[in-house]
Design an enzyme around this catalytic site. Structure first.
Site, mmCIF file in Angstrom:
data_model
loop_
_atom_site.group_PDB
_atom_site.id
_atom_site.type_symbol
_atom_site.label_atom_id
_atom_site.label_comp_id
_atom_site.label_asym_id
_atom_site.label_seq_id
_atom_site.Cartn_x
_atom_site.Cartn_y
_atom_site.Cartn_z
ATOM 1 C CE LYS A 30 -0.314 -0.395 5.035
ATOM 2 N NZ LYS A 30 -1.132 -0.844 6.164
ATOM 3 C CE1 TYR A 82 9.967 32.465 3.640
ATOM 4 C CE2 TYR A 82 10.340 30.083 3.525
ATOM 5 C CZ TYR A 82 9.991 31.274 2.906
ATOM 6 O OH TYR A 82 9.663 31.274 1.592
HETATM 7 C C1 LIG Z 1 -0.415 -1.647 6.954
HETATM 8 C C2 LIG Z 1 -0.992 -2.900 7.435
HETATM 9 C C3 LIG Z 1 -0.182 -4.045 7.583
HETATM 10 C C4 LIG Z 1 1.324 -3.991 7.533
HETATM 11 O O1 LIG Z 1 1.800 -3.382 8.732
HETATM 12 P P1 LIG Z 1 3.354 -3.301 9.123
HETATM 13 O O2 LIG Z 1 3.370 -2.816 10.527
HETATM 14 O O3 LIG Z 1 3.985 -2.339 8.173
HETATM 15 O O4 LIG Z 1 3.915 -4.670 8.964
HETATM 16 C C5 LIG Z 1 -0.825 -5.241 7.854
HETATM 17 N N1 LIG Z 1 -2.168 -5.313 8.006
HETATM 18 C C6 LIG Z 1 -2.961 -4.228 7.918
HETATM 19 C C7 LIG Z 1 -4.434 -4.365 8.097
HETATM 20 C C8 LIG Z 1 -2.397 -2.988 7.644
HETATM 21 O O5 LIG Z 1 -3.188 -1.909 7.578
#
Ligand SMILES: *Cc1c(COP(=O)(O)O)cnc(C)c1O
Length: 387
Positions: free
Chosen positions: A36, A278
């Site tokens: 993702k 700034y």
């Molecule tokens: C993002 C996510 C993961 C992966 O999490 P990590 O801590 O990066 O391993 C797994 N399951 C769900 C439902 C997530 O949202």
């Protein structure tokens, strides 16, 4: 063009991490790699390609429908799990692209079933979905007590197939007794949900609760599938660090994948008392030289990293001074610096082999955040270069 600020991706390290994950979990345990947010900013397609080559990786997890479409359009045939709920406008496309959504709740399941009917028409094929159960994360899912009834809704739709049941831990990245007990409670609640599904004469499909932290630290909670994200990209989830894993005799190691680099685009002499940027938050305490870097918060170098951030130039660390601007920031290199020349490479963070002396973890500490947010903040205009 804007090549001077780039995110270099060390392909071999990504491959190494994927192999470490595959080796660490039981051979029969399925793996779902979280790609993702464009692979946590590391390029989802590159990650998926290397995962495909590694083998033994069955699922990719995305958060938005179009992240799934991108993988399908690139030709990947692995299962794709959509972790976040979306809106009915997207439901049909999900099934057209063979993406497996998480579902829960009567109305959502019923609208999902309508969409599946449209896509599959009168064929006797069914659309895969996973039932999401909230065992304590407090985000999405039905309650464990409702899991049986919701599984029945899925089955009764006649067009949806419950291919899995999923939950997510809220504090599995913490080692405190209290938090580990909470994780155990979630684990028990998940088992209760599965029992409730079975009581309806139904099967839960692939059961999965563990992201990176529980994958490493709660190996009794893997069920049928684990869902690693951050470890794929070479960082540890909070307190589940390499030294902790060594202390509990777990054989696991990852290597950071990304180096964020830029170049010196100006070196300027500053007399004592001249201020930088700034707000004039920093003033030269003596005559000095200031290097200007073409990277700022619009690239993901968050404003709150200064003061605190030190960048690496030719093997030495130098502090960023004054406020970070949208597109530029300034570094104090000291007077007559023989180590720093115009157009030299500057490392913001990276793995050892990049030459960086700081990691994304160090940056996260300065910015009071986690490495995840460092990566996902690196914006689109930062070119990703595969090495
Ligand atoms: C993002 C996510 C993961 C992966 O999490 P990590 O801590 O990066 O391993 C797994 N399951 C769900 C439902 C997530 O949202």
């Amino acid at each position: 063009m804007g090549r001077c600020t780039r995110a270099v991706l060390f392909k071999n390290n990504l491959k190494f991490n994927l192999e470490q994950i595959r080796k660490f979990v039981e051979p029969q345990t399925k793996i779902c790699i979280a790609v993702k947010a464009d692979g946590y900013g590391h390029n989802a397609l590159l990650t998926a390609k290397l995962a495909h080559e590694t083998g033994g990786i069955d699922y990719f997890a995305v958060a938005r429908p179009d992240e799934g479409f991108e993988l399908r359009n690139a030709g990947f045939e692995e299962h794709i799990l959509l972790l976040s709920p979306c809106v009915p406008e997207d439901f049909e496309s999900l099934f057209e692209y063979k993406i497996t959504p998480l579902v829960f709740g009567e109305e959502y399941i019923s609208l999902m079933a309508q969409a599946a009917k449209k896509v599959y028409g009168n064929s006797d094929k069914k659309a895969d979905v996973f039932l999401a159960v909230d065992t304590g994360m407090g985000r999405i899912g039905c309650y464990p007590e409702e899991a049986g009834v919701q599984a029945k809704m899925i089955a009764d739709s006649g067009v949806l197939n419950q291919a899995g049941t999923i939950s997510h831990f809220a504090v599995s990245d913490s080692l405190s007794k209290e938090n580990q007990e909470f994780t155990k409670k979630q684990f028990e609640a998940f088992k209760l949900a599965v029992e409730n599904i079975k009581k309806q004469g139904l099967t839960p499909g692939i059961c999965s609760c563990s992201a990176s932290a529980a994958l490493l630290n709660n190996t009794d909670m893997h069920f049928d599938m684990v869902r690693p994200g951050i470890i794929t990209y070479g960082y540890y989830p909070d307190e589940i660090t390499e030294s902790y894993l060594k202390s509990v005799k777990k054989d696991f190691e990852v290597k950071p994948v990304m180096a964020l680099e830029t170049q010196v685009v100006a070196i300027r002499h500053f007399p004592k008392g001249k201020s930088v940027s700034y707000g004039r938050t920093w003033t030269a305490p003596e005559d000095t030289d200031i290097a200007v870097l073409p990277i700022g918060y619009a690239d993901g170098l968050l404003r709150r990293f200064s003061p605190g951030l030190e960048v690496t130039i030719n093997g030495k660390k130098y502090p960023v001074v004054g406020r970070i601007c949208m597109d530029q920031c300034m570094v104090n290199i000291g007077k007559n610096n023989k180590n720093v020349k115009l157009f030299d490479k500057v490392l913001i963070f990276g793995p050892k082999e990049s030459g960086a002396l700081t990691t994304a973890e160090d940056l996260a500490k300065i910015g009071k955040t986690i490495s995840y947010e460092i990566f996902t903040s690196i914006s689109k205009r930062v070119e990703r270069v595969v090495k």
